[in-house]
Design a protein around this motif. Sequence first.
Motif, PDB file in Angstrom:
ATOM      1  N   MET A  86     -23.250  26.840 -44.228  1.00 44.71           N
ATOM      2  CA  MET A  86     -24.219  25.897 -43.574  1.00 44.71           C
ATOM      3  C   MET A  86     -25.478  27.541 -42.952  1.00 44.71           C
ATOM      4  O   MET A  86     -26.096  28.148 -43.744  1.00 44.71           O
ATOM      5  CB  MET A  86     -24.925  25.344 -42.614  1.00 44.71           C
ATOM      6  CG  MET A  86     -24.733  23.857 -43.145  1.00 44.71           C
ATOM      7  SD  MET A  86     -25.297  23.147 -44.173  1.00 44.71           S
ATOM      8  CE  MET A  86     -27.156  23.407 -44.161  1.00 44.71           C
ATOM      9  N   ALA A  87     -23.540  28.367 -43.077  1.00 43.25           N
ATOM     10  CA  ALA A  87     -24.807  29.410 -42.506  1.00 43.25           C
ATOM     11  C   ALA A  87     -25.273  30.389 -43.596  1.00 43.25           C
ATOM     12  O   ALA A  87     -25.379  31.786 -43.601  1.00 43.25           O
ATOM     13  CB  ALA A  87     -23.279  30.488 -41.737  1.00 43.25           C
ATOM     14  N   ALA A 128     -27.328  30.396 -45.120  1.00 43.86           N
ATOM     15  CA  ALA A 128     -29.355  30.792 -44.846  1.00 43.86           C
ATOM     16  C   ALA A 128     -29.211  32.406 -44.765  1.00 43.86           C
ATOM     17  O   ALA A 128     -30.054  32.949 -44.644  1.00 43.86           O
ATOM     18  CB  ALA A 128     -29.317  30.043 -43.740  1.00 43.86           C
ATOM     19  N   HIS A 129     -28.304  32.759 -44.026  1.00 47.48           N
ATOM     20  CA  HIS A 129     -28.344  34.217 -43.298  1.00 47.48           C
ATOM     21  C   HIS A 129     -28.438  34.960 -44.111  1.00 47.48           C
ATOM     22  O   HIS A 129     -29.286  36.037 -44.146  1.00 47.48           O
ATOM     23  CB  HIS A 129     -26.993  34.644 -42.316  1.00 47.48           C
ATOM     24  CG  HIS A 129     -27.392  34.410 -40.679  1.00 47.48           C
ATOM     25  ND1 HIS A 129     -28.390  35.040 -40.286  1.00 47.48           N
ATOM     26  CD2 HIS A 129     -26.414  33.724 -40.586  1.00 47.48           C
ATOM     27  CE1 HIS A 129     -28.009  34.178 -38.831  1.00 47.48           C
ATOM     28  NE2 HIS A 129     -27.620  33.306 -39.064  1.00 47.48           N
ATOM     29  N   TYR A 145     -34.960  32.684 -47.396  1.00 45.83           N
ATOM     30  CA  TYR A 145     -34.829  31.103 -45.799  1.00 45.83           C
ATOM     31  C   TYR A 145     -35.789  31.633 -45.948  1.00 45.83           C
ATOM     32  O   TYR A 145     -36.732  32.471 -44.318  1.00 45.83           O
ATOM     33  CB  TYR A 145     -33.489  31.947 -45.326  1.00 45.83           C
ATOM     34  CG  TYR A 145     -32.951  30.528 -44.481  1.00 45.83           C
ATOM     35  CD1 TYR A 145     -32.962  30.551 -43.007  1.00 45.83           C
ATOM     36  CD2 TYR A 145     -32.602  29.184 -44.603  1.00 45.83           C
ATOM     37  CE1 TYR A 145     -32.629  29.378 -42.426  1.00 45.83           C
ATOM     38  CE2 TYR A 145     -32.782  28.348 -44.408  1.00 45.83           C
ATOM     39  CZ  TYR A 145     -32.236  28.084 -43.027  1.00 45.83           C
ATOM     40  OH  TYR A 145     -32.018  27.268 -42.130  1.00 45.83           O
ATOM     41  N   LEU A 156     -36.762  30.056 -42.702  1.00 44.03           N
ATOM     42  CA  LEU A 156     -36.497  29.736 -41.003  1.00 44.03           C
ATOM     43  C   LEU A 156     -35.714  30.736 -40.516  1.00 44.03           C
ATOM     44  O   LEU A 156     -35.501  30.733 -39.533  1.00 44.03           O
ATOM     45  CB  LEU A 156     -36.051  28.286 -40.621  1.00 44.03           C
ATOM     46  CG  LEU A 156     -36.346  27.222 -41.397  1.00 44.03           C
ATOM     47  CD1 LEU A 156     -35.323  25.846 -40.913  1.00 44.03           C
ATOM     48  CD2 LEU A 156     -37.261  26.448 -41.232  1.00 44.03           C
ATOM     49  N   ARG A 157     -36.204  32.275 -41.272  1.00 46.56           N
ATOM     50  CA  ARG A 157     -35.251  33.109 -40.361  1.00 46.56           C
ATOM     51  C   ARG A 157     -36.370  33.961 -40.358  1.00 46.56           C
ATOM     52  O   ARG A 157     -37.488  34.392 -41.497  1.00 46.56           O
ATOM     53  CB  ARG A 157     -34.418  34.177 -40.898  1.00 46.56           C
ATOM     54  CG  ARG A 157     -34.247  35.031 -40.238  1.00 46.56           C
ATOM     55  CD  ARG A 157     -32.393  35.449 -41.016  1.00 46.56           C
ATOM     56  NE  ARG A 157     -33.598  36.239 -42.834  1.00 46.56           N
ATOM     57  CZ  ARG A 157     -33.020  35.359 -43.525  1.00 46.56           C
ATOM     58  NH1 ARG A 157     -31.794  34.215 -43.755  1.00 46.56           N
ATOM     59  NH2 ARG A 157     -32.834  35.584 -44.799  1.00 46.56           N
ATOM     60  N   TRP A 192     -44.842  34.286 -37.386  1.00 46.37           N
ATOM     61  CA  TRP A 192     -43.806  33.588 -37.659  1.00 46.37           C
ATOM     62  C   TRP A 192     -44.538  32.612 -36.681  1.00 46.37           C
ATOM     63  O   TRP A 192     -44.935  33.004 -35.785  1.00 46.37           O
ATOM     64  CB  TRP A 192     -42.160  34.164 -36.496  1.00 46.37           C
ATOM     65  CG  TRP A 192     -41.606  33.674 -36.375  1.00 46.37           C
ATOM     66  CD1 TRP A 192     -41.177  32.996 -35.051  1.00 46.37           C
ATOM     67  CD2 TRP A 192     -40.693  32.481 -36.831  1.00 46.37           C
ATOM     68  NE1 TRP A 192     -40.275  32.236 -35.223  1.00 46.37           N
ATOM     69  CE2 TRP A 192     -39.891  32.144 -36.419  1.00 46.37           C
ATOM     70  CE3 TRP A 192     -40.507  32.159 -38.552  1.00 46.37           C
ATOM     71  CZ2 TRP A 192     -38.997  31.257 -36.578  1.00 46.37           C
ATOM     72  CZ3 TRP A 192     -39.870  31.761 -38.968  1.00 46.37           C
ATOM     73  CH2 TRP A 192     -39.311  31.186 -38.001  1.00 46.37           C
ATOM     74  N   VAL A 193     -43.882  31.503 -37.174  1.00 44.47           N
ATOM     75  CA  VAL A 193     -45.221  30.047 -36.379  1.00 44.47           C
ATOM     76  C   VAL A 193     -44.430  30.205 -34.936  1.00 44.47           C
ATOM     77  O   VAL A 193     -44.649  29.321 -34.190  1.00 44.47           O
ATOM     78  CB  VAL A 193     -43.535  29.158 -37.379  1.00 44.47           C
ATOM     79  CG1 VAL A 193     -42.967  28.400 -37.100  1.00 44.47           C
ATOM     80  CG2 VAL A 193     -45.301  27.741 -36.973  1.00 44.47           C
ATOM     81  N   LEU A 233     -42.076  23.386 -40.512  1.00 45.61           N
ATOM     82  CA  LEU A 233     -40.923  23.896 -40.963  1.00 45.61           C
ATOM     83  C   LEU A 233     -39.924  22.174 -40.885  1.00 45.61           C
ATOM     84  O   LEU A 233     -39.888  21.959 -40.708  1.00 45.61           O
ATOM     85  CB  LEU A 233     -40.060  24.799 -40.063  1.00 45.61           C
ATOM     86  CG  LEU A 233     -41.289  25.747 -39.991  1.00 45.61           C
ATOM     87  CD1 LEU A 233     -40.621  26.928 -38.835  1.00 45.61           C
ATOM     88  CD2 LEU A 233     -41.689  26.752 -40.744  1.00 45.61           C
ATOM     89  N   GLY A 234     -39.074  22.474 -42.279  1.00 46.08           N
ATOM     90  CA  GLY A 234     -38.168  21.893 -42.265  1.00 46.08           C
ATOM     91  C   GLY A 234     -37.514  22.590 -43.059  1.00 46.08           C
ATOM     92  O   GLY A 234     -37.119  23.686 -43.198  1.00 46.08           O
TER      93      GLY A 234
END
Lengths: 161, 144
Positions: A38-39, A41-42, A47, A49-50, A57-58, A71-72
Amino acid sequence: MSHRFAVEPAHVLMFSRSIGEPDPPLDSPAPVPPTFVMAAAHFDPDYHLRPRPGEPWVGSSGVPSQRAARLGPGAGDEPKDEPGAAPVLHAEQRFEYHAPVRIGAVLNFSTRPGERWVKDGRSGRLEFGELVTELRDEMGRLVVTATTVTVRATPAKGADR
Amino acid sequence: MSSTAAPAVAVGDSREVTVVDDLTRTQIVQYAGASGDFNPIHTDEAYTTQVLGLPGVFAHGMLTMALTGRALTDWFGHDRLLTFSARFRSQVWPGDTLTTTATVTGLRTLGGAQVAEVGLVTLNQAGDEVLTGAATVRLTGPAT
């Protein structure tokens, strides 16, 4: 579009600590924890959520954002400025392991949409969607298939439904 | 290559592991950093309480799945997993203590190897299900 994901010792070390696993041996190609991929994502440049430098940024800074953004985990889900927008939640996750992932591996991954389906009930509507990520080794062989199922719950309107 | 032999198992064999005791916000932050999921709902109390109106931050579903995975790897090692799946049933909050029970629900043959099907349930300290899942583990044949 695929992205490169090098499985690096320090990254696996930090991930292992975050989940309560003992520190992996750093001098041999040890296997990674089963959810480590899952990492990736980096290494996804898009992506969502970064935080990205220069972009709003929220999350809160000095004063919490008054945008009730949603966000999801779904790729491409943009924060929505509508207070009524239902959040997208991570409902389910599946992994299929075709070959072991070891420290030192260099993977390539890409994500595509999978199935979508809807469940309607008295309390409202549930919209499900799949995102399928395939991680391959440098020979192009499939190593792990990771499927994320997201759900958006829209409550039924009114009491007379 | 792993040279450890697979444990002998029978249908009904079960193991229980406390995978986290009194979860800290710091562990959630560690997981966010390592996994790359910086959704503020997990680490930003101001955002979660003041903007979303929730009681506070809560853990990533994937952190709970990773913790649950330790029950599997403690029992079977890292090299024998064929599949691992989970459904996130309810939120996991700072202070939670989670216990995973892994149970062998079936044994079958797949391509000449013996495979165990394992059911997984992770409960919090109140006995609520936070995660349910399953895995398949190759018991015989070489560890890849």
